[in-house]
Design a protein around this motif. Structure first.
Motif, mmCIF file in Angstrom:
data_model
loop_
_atom_site.group_PDB
_atom_site.id
_atom_site.type_symbol
_atom_site.label_atom_id
_atom_site.label_comp_id
_atom_site.label_asym_id
_atom_site.label_seq_id
_atom_site.Cartn_x
_atom_site.Cartn_y
_atom_site.Cartn_z
ATOM 1 N N LYS A 154 -31.673 -42.332 -3.007
ATOM 2 C CA LYS A 154 -32.815 -42.557 -2.126
ATOM 3 C C LYS A 154 -34.042 -42.793 -2.988
ATOM 4 N N ALA A 155 -34.819 -43.809 -2.631
ATOM 5 C CA ALA A 155 -36.006 -44.099 -3.418
ATOM 6 C C ALA A 155 -37.025 -44.827 -2.553
ATOM 7 N N SER A 156 -38.268 -44.771 -2.997
ATOM 8 C CA SER A 156 -39.275 -45.578 -2.310
ATOM 9 C C SER A 156 -39.591 -46.778 -3.190
ATOM 10 N N ASN A 157 -40.042 -47.829 -2.556
ATOM 11 C CA ASN A 157 -40.362 -49.065 -3.267
ATOM 12 C C ASN A 157 -41.813 -48.990 -3.739
ATOM 13 N N PRO A 158 -42.046 -49.030 -5.046
ATOM 14 C CA PRO A 158 -43.431 -48.907 -5.540
ATOM 15 C C PRO A 158 -44.344 -50.029 -5.025
ATOM 16 N N LYS A 159 -43.710 -51.152 -4.643
ATOM 17 C CA LYS A 159 -44.525 -52.261 -4.115
ATOM 18 C C LYS A 159 -44.923 -52.021 -2.653
ATOM 19 N N GLU A 160 -44.208 -51.125 -2.021
ATOM 20 C CA GLU A 160 -44.544 -50.814 -0.623
ATOM 21 C C GLU A 160 -44.673 -49.302 -0.466
ATOM 22 N N ARG A 170 -36.024 -45.015 1.160
ATOM 23 C CA ARG A 170 -34.787 -45.379 1.853
ATOM 24 C C ARG A 170 -33.599 -45.315 0.891
ATOM 25 N N TRP A 171 -32.410 -45.481 1.469
ATOM 26 C CA TRP A 171 -31.199 -45.384 0.665
ATOM 27 C C TRP A 171 -30.871 -46.732 0.027
ATOM 28 N N TYR A 172 -30.415 -46.652 -1.189
ATOM 29 C CA TYR A 172 -29.965 -47.837 -1.916
ATOM 30 C C TYR A 172 -28.540 -47.592 -2.401
ATOM 31 N N SER A 173 -27.790 -48.686 -2.567
ATOM 32 C CA SER A 173 -26.427 -48.570 -3.083
ATOM 33 C C SER A 173 -26.394 -49.019 -4.536
ATOM 34 N N LYS A 174 -25.609 -48.323 -5.331
ATOM 35 C CA LYS A 174 -25.379 -48.759 -6.717
ATOM 36 C C LYS A 174 -24.054 -49.491 -6.826
ATOM 37 N N GLY A 175 -23.352 -49.644 -5.684
ATOM 38 C CA GLY A 175 -22.017 -50.240 -5.709
ATOM 39 C C GLY A 175 -20.969 -49.163 -5.953
#
Ligand code: FES
Length: 158
Positions: free
Chosen positions: A98-104, A110-115
């Motif tokens: 889970k991370a926030s977007n520094p640009k927003e 939100r959740w991100y996948s690393k595959g």
């Protein structure tokens, strides 16, 4: 019966990769078991009525998934490695964070996948017995490292 076991082996394709890992009732009672089948250290998990199997050493630094908590994140059941809390889905071994977007910065994290990071294996139940068919998914999956000689040496040192 033996015939059913042979059938399960055949249904799973390559019979040399299919292993009897224990009695269903024993695994349910234990909740999780570590074992080595073929040349692979795996974990078999029973959670809320479903069996799962994956490599037992965490892809990040070999942490023991045997002691990881199971929790739902982003609508996926995940195991949380006890060592540095990396999360991977039980179904697919997908690494998520889970991370926030520094640009927003105004947007919530939100959740991100690393595959796919952790190799998962197929579990089959026949006649009260549990079988694991080792993954033959081609290519490198990060948890493969701790199944190799170098990775195992590192685990011994840790
Ligand atoms: Fe599993 Fe680092 S070893 S999170």
């Amino acid at each position: 019966s033996e015939a059913e076991i042979i059938m399960a082996t055949e249904e799973n394709g390559d019979s040399s990769r299919c292993f009897l890992v224990g009695k269903k009732t024993d695994i349910i009672e234990a909740k999780r078991i570590n074992l080595t089948v073929g040349d692979r250290d795996i974990i078999v998990i029973h959670h809320q009525g479903t069996f799962y199997s994956m490599d037992q050493h965490c892809y990040h630094a070999g942490g023991p998934l045997l002691n990881g908590d199971i929790e739902e994140f982003n609508s996926m059941l995940c195991i949380v490695c006890p060592k540095h809390k990396y999360k991977m889905s039980l179904e697919e071994g997908e690494g998520i964070y889970k991370a926030s977007n520094p640009k927003e910065p105004e947007q919530p994290a939100r959740w991100y996948s690393k595959g796919i990071k952790q190799r998962v294996h197929k579990v089959t139940e026949v006649d009260g017995n549990i079988f694991v068919t080792l993954s033959d998914c081609p290519g490198w999956i990060e948890s493969d490292y701790y199944q190799g000689e170098k990775g195992r040496e590192e685990l011994k040192k840790a």
